[in-house]
Write a protein that holds these residues in place. Structure first.
Motif: not given
Length: 372
Positions: A8-16, A39-44, A54-60
Motif C-alpha cells: 500500500e505505501s509503495l503504491t501510493s508513492a509510485f502512483g505520485l 541507506g535504509g530508504r527507498l528513493t523514487l 524525488r520521493l522517499e519511502v522509509q515506512e514498510g
C-alpha cells in the motif's frame, strides 16, 4: 538489488511519481520510475525533463541488497493496484526485474538505471518556508483560473511572488483573475524578481498533490529558470514558464463609487446553479441585477428556455445589472466552503466584479456584453 515493501505505501508513492512520467515520449526511458535502495530508504525518481520528483519511502521498506532499477510505469502500476499481497519483493538480476508476493510472481524487462536522467535535489541556501495549508490554498484558489491552452504561454501557469514575509499567487486566463496572499518566512534573503516566476499549471498541481496534511511547512526555492519545492518526503523540480506575466495589479479595479455587498457562498452558489440550468456552451451569460434588497439572476437561451432566481441581499440602493459567465462565478464558489462569507464589489454593467474574502483571496471577473 533486493527489497521488500508494504504494497500500500509503495503504491501510493509510485502512483505520485508515475503521474510525472510521460505516457508517450521519444525517450522511452522516461516511461519508467527509477527506484534506488540505499541507506535504509527507498528513493523514487521520475521526470519528463520539464518536471521531476524525488520521493522517499522509509515506512514498510526492508532492504536486503542495495542497488537501483527502472520500473516500467504502466505494468508496475498494474501490478501494485491489482495485487492482493500485503508485501511485495522487488529483485533485479541480469535477466530483468522480479516482483513477487505470497500469491503472485511477475517478471518484467529491465533497463539500465544509470541511463536515467538525474532529478534535481534541494541544496538551496535561499528559499521561503510556507505553511503547508497556505500553499495548498494558494494553489487550489488560483490554478483553475490559468489558461493552459493559451497562445500566451505565460498564462499557462501560476505566478509566485515572494518577498520577505509576503507570498502572492496569481492565476489568470485574461477573462478572470484569482489572487491569494499569505505570509511565509524568507531564508537567506530569498525573493523573486520581476514577473517571471511562473510555475506551469500541471507542475504546481502535482506539488499540491505531493503535500501531506502531516507536514506543517514546505520549502520553496525560486531560481532563474526553475523552481524547487521540498517536503519532508519529496523534492519536486519544475522548469518555469517562459515569458513575462501580465501586470496583474492593473487588473484590480480602484474606484470610489462601487457598491460593496456582503454575501455567503452557499446561497449564491445554489441560486447560480438554478439559473444556469437553461444555459449552454454557447450562451453562458447570466444577468445579475442588484437592487431593492434582492439579487436577481436571469438567463435566457433560445432553444432551451429562461430562468429567473432571486436571492435576498443587504443592498437596496440604485439598481445595477451586469452579465457574467456563470462558470467563472461557479469556479470561485467551488474553492470556498459554503459557509464562507465574501464581499462582492460591483459598479456598472461595463466594469468588472471584484470578490474578496477576509483571508487574503481576491477574484476579478470581467463582464460580458449584455445582448439581451
Amino acid at each position: 538489488m533486493k527489497i521488500t515493501c508494504q504494497r500500500e505505501s509503495l503504491t501510493s508513492a509510485f502512483g505520485l511519481a508515475a503521474s510525472i512520467a510521460p505516457t508517450r515520449s521519444p525517450k522511452e526511458i522516461l516511461q519508467n520510475v527509477k527506484i534506488t535502495a540505499t541507506g535504509g530508504r527507498l528513493t523514487l525518481t521520475a521526470t519528463d525533463l520539464d518536471v521531476g520528483i524525488r520521493l522517499e519511502v522509509q515506512e514498510g521498506v526492508e532492504i536486503e541488497t542495495e542497488g537501483s532499477a527502472l520500473l516500467p510505469v504502466q505494468r508496475t502500476m498494474g501490478i501494485l493496484r491489482e495485487s492482493n499481497d500485503e508485501k511485495l519483493t522487488i529483485e533485479t538480476d541480469d535477466t530483468g526485474i522480479r516482483i513477487t508476493g505470497s500469491r503472485s510472481k511477475f517478471r518484467l524487462p529491465g533497463s539500465n538505471p544509470d541511463e536515467f536522467p538525474s532529478v534535481a535535489e534541494f541544496h538551496e541556501d535561499k528559499y521561503h518556508v510556507l505553511p503547508t495549508r497556505l500553499f495548498r490554498e494558494m494553489v487550489k484558489r488560483t490554478v483553475f483560473a490559468t489558461d493552459a491552452e493559451s497562445s500566451r504561454y505565460a498564462l499557462g501557469g501560476v505566478l509566485l511572488e515572494m518577498e520577505e514575509s509576503s507570498v502572492i499567487a496569481v492565476g489568470t486566463d485574461g477573462r478572470r483573475l484569482a489572487k491569494m496572499e499569505g505570509t511565509g518566512e524568507a531564508q537567506g534573503g530569498h525573493q523573486t524578481t520581476g514577473t517571471s516566476t511562473i510555475v506551469p499549471t500541471r507542475a504546481i498541481q502535482l506539488m499540491e498533490r505531493a503535500l501531506s496534511d502531516k507536514d506543517d511547512a514546505v520549502d520553496v526555492a525560486a531560481r532563474a529558470n526553475d523552481l524547487l519545492l521540498r517536503t519532508p518526503r519529496a523534492v519536486i523540480y519544475s522548469r518555469l514558464v517562459e515569458g513575462r506575466y501580465p501586470n496583474w495589479r492593473q487588473v484590480f479595479p480602484t474606484r470610489e463609487n462601487a457598491v460593496q455587498i456582503d454575501m455567503t457562498v452557499g446561497p449564491l452558489f445554489a441560486a447560480l446553479r438554478q439559473a444556469a440550468i437553461v444555459t449552454d456552451h454557447e450562451s453562458r451569460g447570466i444577468d445579475f441585477t442588484f437592487g431593492d434588497g434582492t439579487l436577481k439572476l436571469e438567463a435566457s437561451t433560445a432553444e432551451i428556455g429562461e430562468s429567473q432566481v432571486e436571492l435576498p441581499i443587504g443592498y437596496d440602493g440604485e439598481v445595477i445589472t451586469l452579465t457574467m459567465d456563470n462558470r467563472y462565478l461557479a469556479d470561485f464558489c467551488k474553492v470556498l466552503d459554503n459557509e464562507s462569507s465574501f464581499v462582492m464589489e460591483v459598479e456598472s454593467s461595463s466594469s468588472p466584479a471584484l470578490l474578496t474574502t477576509d483571508d487574503g483571496y481576491s477574484y476579478v471577473i470581467m463582464p460580458m456584453a449584455r445582448d439581451r
